[in-house]
Design an enzyme around this catalytic site. Structure first.
Site, PDB file in Angstrom:
ATOM      1  N   LYS A  10     -36.226  -9.145  -9.977  1.00 17.78           N
ATOM      2  CA  LYS A  10     -37.383  -9.389  -9.325  1.00 17.78           C
ATOM      3  C   LYS A  10     -37.766 -10.990  -9.614  1.00 17.78           C
ATOM      4  O   LYS A  10     -37.169 -11.403 -10.374  1.00 17.78           O
ATOM      5  CB  LYS A  10     -38.730  -8.344  -9.937  1.00 17.78           C
ATOM      6  CG  LYS A  10     -38.592  -7.001  -9.342  1.00 17.78           C
ATOM      7  CD  LYS A  10     -39.606  -6.171  -9.933  1.00 17.78           C
ATOM      8  CE  LYS A  10     -39.708  -4.805  -9.483  1.00 17.78           C
ATOM      9  NZ  LYS A  10     -40.627  -4.021  -9.474  1.00 17.78           N
ATOM     10  N   TYR A  50     -41.040  -1.041   0.156  1.00 16.05           N
ATOM     11  CA  TYR A  50     -42.039  -0.168  -0.444  1.00 16.05           C
ATOM     12  C   TYR A  50     -42.902   0.518   0.125  1.00 16.05           C
ATOM     13  O   TYR A  50     -44.304   1.028  -0.295  1.00 16.05           O
ATOM     14  CB  TYR A  50     -42.938  -1.205  -1.505  1.00 16.05           C
ATOM     15  CG  TYR A  50     -42.145  -1.704  -2.687  1.00 16.05           C
ATOM     16  CD1 TYR A  50     -41.690  -0.801  -3.702  1.00 16.05           C
ATOM     17  CD2 TYR A  50     -41.952  -3.084  -2.977  1.00 16.05           C
ATOM     18  CE1 TYR A  50     -41.002  -1.308  -4.865  1.00 16.05           C
ATOM     19  CE2 TYR A  50     -41.354  -3.398  -4.247  1.00 16.05           C
ATOM     20  CZ  TYR A  50     -40.787  -2.596  -5.137  1.00 16.05           C
ATOM     21  OH  TYR A  50     -40.269  -2.961  -6.186  1.00 16.05           O
ATOM     22  N   PHE A  58     -52.042  -0.890  -5.552  1.00 17.96           N
ATOM     23  CA  PHE A  58     -51.450  -1.950  -5.870  1.00 17.96           C
ATOM     24  C   PHE A  58     -50.298  -2.332  -4.892  1.00 17.96           C
ATOM     25  O   PHE A  58     -49.631  -3.413  -5.131  1.00 17.96           O
ATOM     26  CB  PHE A  58     -50.439  -1.777  -7.239  1.00 17.96           C
ATOM     27  CG  PHE A  58     -49.707  -0.810  -7.429  1.00 17.96           C
ATOM     28  CD1 PHE A  58     -48.267  -0.729  -6.828  1.00 17.96           C
ATOM     29  CD2 PHE A  58     -49.980   0.610  -7.715  1.00 17.96           C
ATOM     30  CE1 PHE A  58     -47.385   0.180  -6.815  1.00 17.96           C
ATOM     31  CE2 PHE A  58     -48.875   1.704  -7.911  1.00 17.96           C
ATOM     32  CZ  PHE A  58     -47.815   1.653  -7.264  1.00 17.96           C
ATOM     33  N   ARG A  86     -31.882   3.568 -14.532  1.00 23.92           N
ATOM     34  CA  ARG A  86     -33.302   3.889 -15.027  1.00 23.92           C
ATOM     35  C   ARG A  86     -33.587   3.878 -16.568  1.00 23.92           C
ATOM     36  O   ARG A  86     -34.625   3.358 -16.874  1.00 23.92           O
ATOM     37  CB  ARG A  86     -33.843   5.120 -14.588  1.00 23.92           C
ATOM     38  CG  ARG A  86     -33.983   5.258 -12.960  1.00 23.92           C
ATOM     39  CD  ARG A  86     -35.011   4.509 -12.340  1.00 23.92           C
ATOM     40  NE  ARG A  86     -36.535   4.735 -12.986  1.00 23.92           N
ATOM     41  CZ  ARG A  86     -37.472   4.181 -12.029  1.00 23.92           C
ATOM     42  NH1 ARG A  86     -37.149   3.649 -10.873  1.00 23.92           N
ATOM     43  NH2 ARG A  86     -38.471   4.473 -12.658  1.00 23.92           N
ATOM     44  N   THR A  92     -41.787   1.939 -16.392  1.00 24.18           N
ATOM     45  CA  THR A  92     -42.647   0.943 -15.305  1.00 24.18           C
ATOM     46  C   THR A  92     -43.406  -0.225 -16.169  1.00 24.18           C
ATOM     47  O   THR A  92     -43.321  -1.058 -15.819  1.00 24.18           O
ATOM     48  CB  THR A  92     -43.376   1.962 -14.406  1.00 24.18           C
ATOM     49  OG1 THR A  92     -42.287   2.771 -13.960  1.00 24.18           O
ATOM     50  CG2 THR A  92     -43.953   0.987 -13.295  1.00 24.18           C
ATOM     51  N   ARG A 103     -36.861  -3.836 -19.239  1.00 21.08           N
ATOM     52  CA  ARG A 103     -38.303  -4.156 -19.027  1.00 21.08           C
ATOM     53  C   ARG A 103     -39.227  -4.792 -20.289  1.00 21.08           C
ATOM     54  O   ARG A 103     -40.079  -5.255 -20.205  1.00 21.08           O
ATOM     55  CB  ARG A 103     -38.978  -3.030 -18.324  1.00 21.08           C
ATOM     56  CG  ARG A 103     -38.739  -3.048 -16.617  1.00 21.08           C
ATOM     57  CD  ARG A 103     -38.965  -1.777 -16.196  1.00 21.08           C
ATOM     58  NE  ARG A 103     -39.208  -1.682 -14.548  1.00 21.08           N
ATOM     59  CZ  ARG A 103     -39.387  -0.849 -13.756  1.00 21.08           C
ATOM     60  NH1 ARG A 103     -39.233   0.469 -14.286  1.00 21.08           N
ATOM     61  NH2 ARG A 103     -39.323  -1.041 -12.651  1.00 21.08           N
ATOM     62  N   ASN A 113     -42.406  -6.567 -13.634  1.00 18.36           N
ATOM     63  CA  ASN A 113     -41.626  -5.743 -14.842  1.00 18.36           C
ATOM     64  C   ASN A 113     -40.129  -6.149 -14.483  1.00 18.36           C
ATOM     65  O   ASN A 113     -39.190  -5.307 -14.776  1.00 18.36           O
ATOM     66  CB  ASN A 113     -42.058  -4.317 -14.706  1.00 18.36           C
ATOM     67  CG  ASN A 113     -41.738  -3.821 -13.392  1.00 18.36           C
ATOM     68  OD1 ASN A 113     -41.397  -4.356 -12.329  1.00 18.36           O
ATOM     69  ND2 ASN A 113     -42.179  -2.352 -13.219  1.00 18.36           N
ATOM     70  N   HIS A 116     -35.909  -3.712 -10.495  1.00 16.75           N
ATOM     71  CA  HIS A 116     -36.242  -2.512  -9.718  1.00 16.75           C
ATOM     72  C   HIS A 116     -35.161  -1.566  -9.729  1.00 16.75           C
ATOM     73  O   HIS A 116     -34.080  -2.434  -9.908  1.00 16.75           O
ATOM     74  CB  HIS A 116     -36.407  -2.597  -8.180  1.00 16.75           C
ATOM     75  CG  HIS A 116     -36.270  -1.374  -7.312  1.00 16.75           C
ATOM     76  ND1 HIS A 116     -37.490  -0.764  -7.021  1.00 16.75           N
ATOM     77  CD2 HIS A 116     -35.314  -0.921  -6.801  1.00 16.75           C
ATOM     78  CE1 HIS A 116     -36.954   0.384  -6.388  1.00 16.75           C
ATOM     79  NE2 HIS A 116     -35.735   0.401  -6.113  1.00 16.75           N
ATOM     80  N   GLU A 127     -32.293   2.810   0.085  1.00 12.50           N
ATOM     81  CA  GLU A 127     -32.503   1.391  -0.487  1.00 12.50           C
ATOM     82  C   GLU A 127     -31.165   0.671  -0.376  1.00 12.50           C
ATOM     83  O   GLU A 127     -31.464  -0.545   0.112  1.00 12.50           O
ATOM     84  CB  GLU A 127     -32.974   1.403  -2.003  1.00 12.50           C
ATOM     85  CG  GLU A 127     -34.322   1.923  -1.960  1.00 12.50           C
ATOM     86  CD  GLU A 127     -34.800   2.103  -3.482  1.00 12.50           C
ATOM     87  OE1 GLU A 127     -35.853   2.370  -3.658  1.00 12.50           O
ATOM     88  OE2 GLU A 127     -34.018   1.884  -4.439  1.00 12.50           O
TER      89      GLU A 127
END
Ligand code: IDP
Ligand code: MG
Length: 139
Positions: A10, A50, A58, A86, A92, A103, A113, A116, A127
């Site tokens: 990100k 998203y 948010f 993950r 998160t 993260r 964070n 993704h 995705e």
């Protein structure tokens, strides 16, 4: 079972020059990059990606964050790649993430964070297809 997942480094992580560190973590975990693309999201790109979070409070802030600078979008391939990524990412909220996760190391808060990762085979398929054609993916 070998599978593919979509990862995004990100804008916050790109800004702090963490691209190399994060890709090295994928390498060490056996998550092999089979497609890589650096890009700047438009608002429409972020909102479409998203869309599942459209009703969340948010959502607007998240989309503003995701267009705030360039990102690196990757397809990662390996055994149990979705779950493995993950785990490597951590929770998160970086404050709740396990020590040593991406993260925990690079995230600032629940919004900024660092990365993704797809959360299921269905979302991975959507995705990956959102950013890459089959001919863009090697291996
Ligand atoms: P995930 O990225 O761990 O799968 P999601 O619930 O799918 O988490 O949320 C997508 C992204 O939206 C998060 O990675 C984070 O950047 C942002 N986000 C999630 N929850 C919040 C929140 O409560 N406040 C602000 N941003 C959030
Ligand atoms: Mg998610």
């Amino acid at each position: 079972m070998s599978e593919r997942t979509l990862a995004i480094i990100k804008p916050d992580a790109v800004r702090k020059n963490a691209i190399g560190d994060i890709i090295a973590r994928y390498d060490k975990a056996g998550l092999k990059p089979v497609a890589i693309r650096m890009m700047q999201f438009s608002k429409a790109t972020a909102e479409g990606f998203y869309a599942v979070h459209k009703a969340r409070p948010f959502f607007d802030s998240l989309c503003t964050f995701m267009v705030s600078g360039p990102v690196v979008v990757l397809v990662l391939q390996g055994d149990n790649a979705i779950k493995k990524n993950r785990e490597l990412m951590g929770a998160t909220d970086p404050a709740k993430a396990e020590a040593g996760t991406i993260r925990k190391v690079h995230g600032a808060n629940i919004e900024f964070n660092a990365v993704h990762g797809s959360d299921s085979p269905e979302t991975a398929k959507f995705e990956i297809g959102y950013f890459f054609a089959e001919m863009d993916v090697v291996g």
